[in-house]
Design an enzyme around this catalytic site. Structure first.
Site, PDB file in Angstrom:
ATOM      1  N   ASN A  42      24.274  32.440  -6.060  1.00 46.86           N
ATOM      2  CA  ASN A  42      25.695  32.490  -6.421  1.00 46.86           C
ATOM      3  C   ASN A  42      26.008  31.453  -7.502  1.00 46.86           C
ATOM      4  OD1 ASN A  42      25.245  30.651  -4.257  1.00 46.86           O
ATOM      5  ND2 ASN A  42      27.372  30.720  -3.620  1.00 46.86           N
ATOM      6  N   GLU A  44      29.401  29.839  -9.071  1.00 52.89           N
ATOM      7  CA  GLU A  44      30.864  29.747  -8.953  1.00 52.89           C
ATOM      8  C   GLU A  44      31.487  29.266 -10.257  1.00 52.89           C
ATOM      9  OE1 GLU A  44      31.594  27.436  -5.397  1.00 52.89           O
ATOM     10  OE2 GLU A  44      31.021  29.137  -4.130  1.00 52.89           O
ATOM     11  N   CYS A  53      28.371  36.449  -6.965  1.00 54.86           N
ATOM     12  CA  CYS A  53      27.578  36.380  -5.731  1.00 54.86           C
ATOM     13  C   CYS A  53      26.075  36.437  -6.047  1.00 54.86           C
ATOM     14  CB  CYS A  53      27.914  37.537  -4.810  1.00 54.86           C
ATOM     15  SG  CYS A  53      29.488  37.364  -3.955  1.00 54.86           S
ATOM     16  N   GLU A  55      23.793  38.331  -4.673  1.00 54.68           N
ATOM     17  CA  GLU A  55      23.297  39.709  -4.758  1.00 54.68           C
ATOM     18  C   GLU A  55      23.540  40.266  -6.155  1.00 54.68           C
ATOM     19  OE1 GLU A  55      25.309  38.330  -2.565  1.00 54.68           O
ATOM     20  OE2 GLU A  55      25.329  39.368  -0.650  1.00 54.68           O
ATOM     21  N   CYS A  86      29.128  40.605   1.027  1.00 57.39           N
ATOM     22  CA  CYS A  86      30.576  40.843   0.958  1.00 57.39           C
ATOM     23  C   CYS A  86      30.817  42.299   0.545  1.00 57.39           C
ATOM     24  CB  CYS A  86      31.226  39.868  -0.017  1.00 57.39           C
ATOM     25  SG  CYS A  86      30.958  40.275  -1.751  1.00 57.39           S
ATOM     26  N   CYS A  89      29.640  43.239  -2.929  1.00 59.39           N
ATOM     27  CA  CYS A  89      28.173  43.326  -3.026  1.00 59.39           C
ATOM     28  C   CYS A  89      27.647  44.574  -2.340  1.00 59.39           C
ATOM     29  CB  CYS A  89      27.536  42.059  -2.474  1.00 59.39           C
ATOM     30  SG  CYS A  89      27.777  40.666  -3.596  1.00 59.39           S
TER      31      CYS A  89
HETATM   32  N1  THU Z   1      28.681  34.761  -1.545  1.00 57.03           N
HETATM   33  C1  THU Z   1      27.560  35.395  -2.010  1.00 57.03           C
HETATM   34  O1  THU Z   1      26.869  34.917  -2.929  1.00 57.03           O
HETATM   35  N2  THU Z   1      27.238  36.582  -1.445  1.00 57.03           N
HETATM   36  C2  THU Z   1      27.942  37.182  -0.435  1.00 57.03           C
HETATM   37  O2  THU Z   1      27.694  38.330  -0.112  1.00 57.03           O
HETATM   38  C3  THU Z   1      28.953  36.417   0.267  1.00 57.03           C
HETATM   39  C4  THU Z   1      29.524  35.268  -0.494  1.00 57.03           C
HETATM   40  C5  THU Z   1      29.068  33.499  -2.196  1.00 57.03           C
HETATM   41  C6  THU Z   1      30.326  33.606  -2.999  1.00 57.03           C
HETATM   42  C7  THU Z   1      30.799  32.163  -3.021  1.00 57.03           C
HETATM   43  O3  THU Z   1      30.138  31.490  -4.081  1.00 57.03           O
HETATM   44  C8  THU Z   1      30.291  31.594  -1.703  1.00 57.03           C
HETATM   45  O4  THU Z   1      29.301  32.513  -1.236  1.00 57.03           O
HETATM   46  C9  THU Z   1      31.366  31.430  -0.639  1.00 57.03           C
HETATM   47  O5  THU Z   1      32.064  32.611  -0.454  1.00 57.03           O
END
Ligand code: THU
Length: 130
Positions: A42, A44, A53, A55, A86, A89
Site C-alpha cells: 500500500n 498512502e 492498496c 492488491e 477491501c 480491491c
Molecule cells: N489496505 C490495503 O492495502 N488493502 C486492503 O484490501 C485493505 C486496506 C490499505 C489501505 C490503507 O493504506 C491501509 O490499508 C489502511 O486502510
C-alpha cells in the site's frame, strides 16, 4: 503454488509499504497465468482518499510485467489478523481474475484460508456485463 511460498514475497512487499497515516502495512503477492510472481504494497498519500492498496499495486506490477490474469493472490496485513481485500480491491481482482482465482489470506494461527472471487464479490460487475 502453495500460499506458504508466496508468504515471504508478500512480507517483503509489506516491508516496503508507505503507510505513515494509518500505520497499517499491507503486502500482496500474485501468481499469474504464466506462473510469474508479482507483488505490491500500500502507498498512502496526505490526500487520504488517493492512497493505493497493496492488491492494486500488485496488479499494476502484473500488468506492467506482461501478466494477464491473477491465478492466485495472497494478501497480508497486521500479523495475527486476516486482511480481507477491501471492496475496491475485490472489484479489481474480479477484473483481472476468473472463477478459478484463489484468494489466500493468512489466518490468525498462521494457516491460510482460500476463497474465490465469487465468494468475496458475488454477482460482480464484470467486463462480460458491458
Ligand atoms: N489496505 C490495503 O492495502 N488493502 C486492503 O484490501 C485493505 C486496506 C490499505 C489501505 C490503507 O493504506 C491501509 O490499508 C489502511 O486502510
Amino acid at each position: 503454488m502453495k500460499p506458504e511460498k508466496l508468504l515471504p514475497i508478500a512480507e517483503k512487499a509489506r516491508n516496503m509499504a508507505y503507510a505513515p497515516y494509518s500505520e497499517f502495512y499491507v503486502g500482496a503477492a500474485i501468481v499469474d497465468e504464466q506462473g510469474n510472481i508479482h507483488s505490491g504494497c500500500n502507498v498512502e498519500n496526505a490526500a487520504y482518499p488517493i492512497g493505493c492498496c497493496a492488491e492494486q499495486s500488485a496488479v499494476a506490477q502484473m500488468i506492467l510485467n506482461g501478466g494477464k490474469s491473477i491465478k492466485q493472490i495472497l494478501i497480508i496485513g497486521k500479523p495475527g489478523n486476516t486482511c480481507p481485500p477491501c471492496g475496491a480491491c475485490r472489484q479489481i481482482i474480479a477484473e483481472h481474475g476468473d472463477a478459478s482465482t484463489q484468494i489466500h489470506l493468512e489466518t490468525a494461527d498462521g494457516q491460510f484460508s482460500t476463497q474465490s472471487i465469487d465468494e468475496l464479490l458475488p454477482n460482480a460487475f464484470h467486463p462480460s456485463k458491458l
